[in-house]
Design a protein around this motif. Structure first.
Motif, PDB file in Angstrom:
ATOM      1  N   SER A 249       0.836  -1.197   0.000  1.00  0.00           N
ATOM      2  CA  SER A 249       0.000   0.000   0.000  1.00  0.00           C
ATOM      3  C   SER A 249       0.872   1.248   0.000  1.00  0.00           C
ATOM      4  CB  SER A 249      -0.926   0.008   1.223  1.00  0.00           C
ATOM      5  OG  SER A 249      -0.177   0.123   2.415  1.00  0.00           O
ATOM      6  N   PHE A 250       0.304   2.322  -0.490  1.00  0.00           N
ATOM      7  CA  PHE A 250       0.927   3.640  -0.445  1.00  0.00           C
ATOM      8  C   PHE A 250      -0.110   4.626   0.072  1.00  0.00           C
ATOM      9  CE2 PHE A 250       3.385   1.340  -3.499  1.00  0.00           C
ATOM     10  CZ  PHE A 250       4.670   1.867  -3.471  1.00  0.00           C
ATOM     11  N   ILE A 251       0.363   5.647   0.750  1.00  0.00           N
ATOM     12  CA  ILE A 251      -0.549   6.703   1.198  1.00  0.00           C
ATOM     13  C   ILE A 251       0.234   8.001   1.345  1.00  0.00           C
ATOM     14  CG2 ILE A 251      -0.262   6.238   3.681  1.00  0.00           C
ATOM     15  CD1 ILE A 251      -3.316   6.802   3.952  1.00  0.00           C
ATOM     16  N   SER A 252      -0.400   9.110   0.967  1.00  0.00           N
ATOM     17  CA  SER A 252       0.175  10.447   1.141  1.00  0.00           C
ATOM     18  C   SER A 252      -0.901  11.318   1.781  1.00  0.00           C
ATOM     19  CB  SER A 252       0.603  11.021  -0.214  1.00  0.00           C
ATOM     20  OG  SER A 252      -0.535  11.316  -1.016  1.00  0.00           O
ATOM     21  N   ASP A 253      -0.718  12.621   1.719  1.00  0.00           N
ATOM     22  CA  ASP A 253      -1.713  13.496   2.330  1.00  0.00           C
ATOM     23  C   ASP A 253      -2.980  13.625   1.501  1.00  0.00           C
ATOM     24  OD1 ASP A 253      -0.659  15.029   0.260  1.00  0.00           O
ATOM     25  OD2 ASP A 253      -0.724  16.903   1.403  1.00  0.00           O
ATOM     26  N   ASN A 254      -2.978  13.105   0.248  1.00  0.00           N
ATOM     27  CA  ASN A 254      -4.172  13.272  -0.586  1.00  0.00           C
ATOM     28  C   ASN A 254      -4.505  12.074  -1.469  1.00  0.00           C
ATOM     29  OD1 ASN A 254      -2.246  13.389  -2.607  1.00  0.00           O
ATOM     30  ND2 ASN A 254      -2.508  15.585  -2.996  1.00  0.00           N
ATOM     31  N   ARG A 255      -3.771  10.966  -1.317  1.00  0.00           N
ATOM     32  CA  ARG A 255      -3.971   9.831  -2.218  1.00  0.00           C
ATOM     33  C   ARG A 255      -3.614   8.545  -1.494  1.00  0.00           C
ATOM     34  NH1 ARG A 255      -4.270  10.180  -7.936  1.00  0.00           N
ATOM     35  NH2 ARG A 255      -4.183  12.394  -7.422  1.00  0.00           N
ATOM     36  N   PHE A 256      -4.309   7.451  -1.849  1.00  0.00           N
ATOM     37  CA  PHE A 256      -3.994   6.164  -1.219  1.00  0.00           C
ATOM     38  C   PHE A 256      -4.260   5.027  -2.193  1.00  0.00           C
ATOM     39  CE2 PHE A 256      -8.499   6.868  -0.454  1.00  0.00           C
ATOM     40  CZ  PHE A 256      -9.071   5.630  -0.685  1.00  0.00           C
ATOM     41  N   CYS A 257      -3.601   3.911  -1.946  1.00  0.00           N
ATOM     42  CA  CYS A 257      -3.852   2.676  -2.680  1.00  0.00           C
ATOM     43  C   CYS A 257      -3.446   1.521  -1.775  1.00  0.00           C
ATOM     44  CB  CYS A 257      -3.097   2.636  -4.001  1.00  0.00           C
ATOM     45  SG  CYS A 257      -1.301   2.905  -3.875  1.00  0.00           S
ATOM     46  N   PHE A 258      -4.161   0.414  -1.892  1.00  0.00           N
ATOM     47  CA  PHE A 258      -3.947  -0.725  -0.998  1.00  0.00           C
ATOM     48  C   PHE A 258      -4.352  -1.973  -1.771  1.00  0.00           C
ATOM     49  CE2 PHE A 258      -4.363  -1.658   3.868  1.00  0.00           C
ATOM     50  CZ  PHE A 258      -3.697  -2.862   3.715  1.00  0.00           C
ATOM     51  N   ARG A 259      -3.421  -2.899  -1.954  1.00  0.00           N
ATOM     52  CA  ARG A 259      -3.693  -4.157  -2.659  1.00  0.00           C
ATOM     53  C   ARG A 259      -3.306  -5.329  -1.769  1.00  0.00           C
ATOM     54  NH1 ARG A 259      -1.059  -5.233  -8.490  1.00  0.00           N
ATOM     55  NH2 ARG A 259      -2.713  -3.759  -9.117  1.00  0.00           N
ATOM     56  N   ALA A 260      -4.145  -6.358  -1.738  1.00  0.00           N
ATOM     57  CA  ALA A 260      -3.873  -7.576  -0.981  1.00  0.00           C
ATOM     58  C   ALA A 260      -4.038  -8.770  -1.920  1.00  0.00           C
ATOM     59  CB  ALA A 260      -4.828  -7.697   0.198  1.00  0.00           C
ATOM     60  N   CYS A 261      -3.054  -9.658  -1.933  1.00  0.00           N
ATOM     61  CA  CYS A 261      -2.949 -10.682  -2.965  1.00  0.00           C
ATOM     62  C   CYS A 261      -3.052 -12.096  -2.405  1.00  0.00           C
ATOM     63  CB  CYS A 261      -1.618 -10.544  -3.701  1.00  0.00           C
ATOM     64  SG  CYS A 261      -1.394  -8.937  -4.515  1.00  0.00           S
ATOM     65  N   VAL A 262      -3.493 -13.023  -3.262  1.00  0.00           N
ATOM     66  CA  VAL A 262      -3.567 -14.444  -2.941  1.00  0.00           C
ATOM     67  C   VAL A 262      -2.973 -15.226  -4.111  1.00  0.00           C
ATOM     68  CG1 VAL A 262      -5.623 -14.182  -1.507  1.00  0.00           C
ATOM     69  CG2 VAL A 262      -5.876 -14.702  -3.943  1.00  0.00           C
ATOM     70  N   GLY A 263      -2.772 -16.541  -3.900  1.00  0.00           N
ATOM     71  CA  GLY A 263      -2.364 -17.412  -4.988  1.00  0.00           C
ATOM     72  C   GLY A 263      -0.870 -17.478  -5.193  1.00  0.00           C
ATOM     73  N   ALA A 264      -0.471 -18.277  -6.186  1.00  0.00           N
ATOM     74  CA  ALA A 264       0.946 -18.544  -6.434  1.00  0.00           C
ATOM     75  C   ALA A 264       1.722 -17.311  -6.861  1.00  0.00           C
ATOM     76  CB  ALA A 264       1.080 -19.642  -7.497  1.00  0.00           C
ATOM     77  N   ASP A 265       1.043 -16.309  -7.441  1.00  0.00           N
ATOM     78  CA  ASP A 265       1.721 -15.089  -7.898  1.00  0.00           C
ATOM     79  C   ASP A 265       1.532 -13.927  -6.932  1.00  0.00           C
ATOM     80  OD1 ASP A 265       2.699 -16.275 -10.247  1.00  0.00           O
ATOM     81  OD2 ASP A 265       0.807 -15.910 -11.291  1.00  0.00           O
ATOM     82  N   ALA A 266       1.211 -14.227  -5.691  1.00  0.00           N
ATOM     83  CA  ALA A 266       0.928 -13.157  -4.731  1.00  0.00           C
ATOM     84  C   ALA A 266       2.106 -12.215  -4.554  1.00  0.00           C
ATOM     85  CB  ALA A 266       0.520 -13.763  -3.386  1.00  0.00           C
ATOM     86  N   THR A 267       3.331 -12.757  -4.492  1.00  0.00           N
ATOM     87  CA  THR A 267       4.483 -11.885  -4.270  1.00  0.00           C
ATOM     88  C   THR A 267       4.822 -11.058  -5.503  1.00  0.00           C
ATOM     89  OG1 THR A 267       5.986 -13.709  -4.841  1.00  0.00           O
ATOM     90  CG2 THR A 267       5.505 -13.361  -2.507  1.00  0.00           C
ATOM     91  N   VAL A 268       4.379 -11.500  -6.681  1.00  0.00           N
ATOM     92  CA  VAL A 268       4.600 -10.729  -7.908  1.00  0.00           C
ATOM     93  C   VAL A 268       3.566  -9.615  -8.018  1.00  0.00           C
ATOM     94  CG1 VAL A 268       4.624 -10.841 -10.429  1.00  0.00           C
ATOM     95  CG2 VAL A 268       5.645 -12.677  -9.096  1.00  0.00           C
ATOM     96  N   ASN A 269       2.308  -9.939  -7.745  1.00  0.00           N
ATOM     97  CA  ASN A 269       1.248  -8.943  -7.849  1.00  0.00           C
ATOM     98  C   ASN A 269       1.268  -7.934  -6.713  1.00  0.00           C
ATOM     99  OD1 ASN A 269       0.067  -9.987 -10.243  1.00  0.00           O
ATOM    100  ND2 ASN A 269      -0.947 -11.601  -9.057  1.00  0.00           N
TER     101      ASN A 269
END
Length: 362
Positions: free
Chosen positions: A245-265
């Motif tokens: 995830s990333f967050i600043s004073d005006n923007r955010f994003c958060f991704r949570a992954c599953v499966g064999a490619d979780a560390t890639v995604n």
């Protein structure tokens, strides 16, 4: 974290080198640039060693040094496959297991030197130090943000706490009016939420460009240390072992992954590239929606080539994957959470970690 300060200082210095190498117009002398490139090279070598060390911690073994580990022969995940006991071998993908915690049986703390707690109760409070987050929809999600006012993400990454749209899980609650746009996507191998808002309401200093928070920091612990993430998309109360995830004073994003490619995604090595580059998606204000979507292309991977942060030229972000079946709501405001169903299995399905790929000339 006895040695985390040293590691964090080293990583900060590396990132300064990475940033400078991305800006050739600064006119550095040849030797200076060679020194900076050595720092970049050392950073990726340390990153690979760190991943190997973390992988070694995820084996199921015995404390009395018998040298035996639980192994999934051939990596076969078919129903009915028998597990076996073999000698422990370094970074053996068939001996790596993500066990985790049931969402309704959380520990007081899940990592050493944790600032807050995972056993958060049900009484939400704006002074809570809960470090358990949830990702379910545009109306039910959390972000990591500082516990104290006027803080920067870089200074508080190890101690950030959960700020959520739902009350009743013991977290802090995102104040009404903070969020100006929210876009939640359910993809095949992950869920993600992106958006914009006045995130100074979450104790982030105005003007702070923010930073990355993920499940493995420079010392092997998460940022925040002990941060746990759960959701209901792939089953009731599933723990997400890989998230970024990333967050600043005006923007955010958060991704949570599953499966064999979780560390890639949910890769963690592009931590100065920000939301739009790592998680291309809709960040438009004025829209609050939950959608189905396709997987994005993995960040940093372009065909058979893998780009590394700091190497010039910097490629463009991948385009956002297509989405469909979007359901919109007028806005997102605080509301009580529905209680998650008990997840009886203590361990998720076997997940094979993907190592850092060998660089290919870009």
């Amino acid at each position: 974290m006895p040695d985390s300060g040293v590691k964090r200082r080293r990583r900060t210095r590396d990132h300064r080198a990475l940033h400078v190498l991305r800006e050739p117009k600064m006119g550095l002398q040849r030797r200076e640039r060679e020194n900076l490139r050595e720092q970049v090279s050392g950073y990726y070598e340390r990153e690979q060693r760190r991943r190997d060390a973390v992988a070694d911690l995820d084996v199921l073994a015995w404390d009395n040094n018998k040298g035996k580990c639980v192994d999934l022969p051939g990596g076969n995940q078919a129903s009915g496959t028998r597990i076996a006991i073999y000698g422990c071998t370094n970074n053996n993908k068939n001996q790596i297991w993500n066990t985790g915690y049931s969402v309704n049986d959380l520990p007081q703390k899940s990592q050493s030197n944790q600032f807050g707690t995972n056993q958060c109760g049900t009484a939400s409070s704006q002074t809570s130090n809960c470090q358990t987050a949830y990702l379910n929809s545009a109306e039910d999600f959390c972000v990591w943000a500082p516990p104290n006012p006027d803080s920067t993400i870089g200074d508080t990454e190890h101690m950030n706490v959960a700020w959520c749209t739902k009350s009743g899980r013991g977290t802090r609650v995102i104040p009404d009016g903070t969020l100006k746009g929210v876009h939640f996507v359910r993809a095949k191998d992950y869920v993600q939420v992106t958006g914009v808002g006045d995130l100074t309401a979450l104790n982030i200093r105005r003007g702070d460009e923010g930073g990355e928070l993920d499940n493995r920091g420079a010392d092997g612990n998460g940022n925040p240390s002990g941060g746990l993430v759960y959701g209901n998309t792939f089953g009731p109360g599933v723990q997400y072992h890989e998230w970024t995830s990333f967050i600043s004073d005006n923007r955010f994003c958060f991704r949570a992954c599953v499966g064999a490619d979780a560390t890639v995604n949910c890769n963690h090595i592009y931590d100065i590239m920000g939301c739009e580059w790592n998680i291309p998606a809709n960040y438009d204000p004025g829209v609050f929606e939950t959608c189905d979507g396709d997987n994005d292309l993995p960040m940093g991977v372009y065909g058979q080539s893998t780009w590394y942060q700091g190497v010039s030229p910097t490629p463009s972000a991948h385009p956002a994957a297509s989405s469909s079946n979007c359901v919109s709501v007028p806005t997102v405001t605080a509301a009580p959470a529905k209680r998650m169903v008990m997840q009886h299995k203590r361990a998720d399905a076997h997940v094979v970690p993907t190592p850092i790929p060998t660089p290919v000339p870009f």
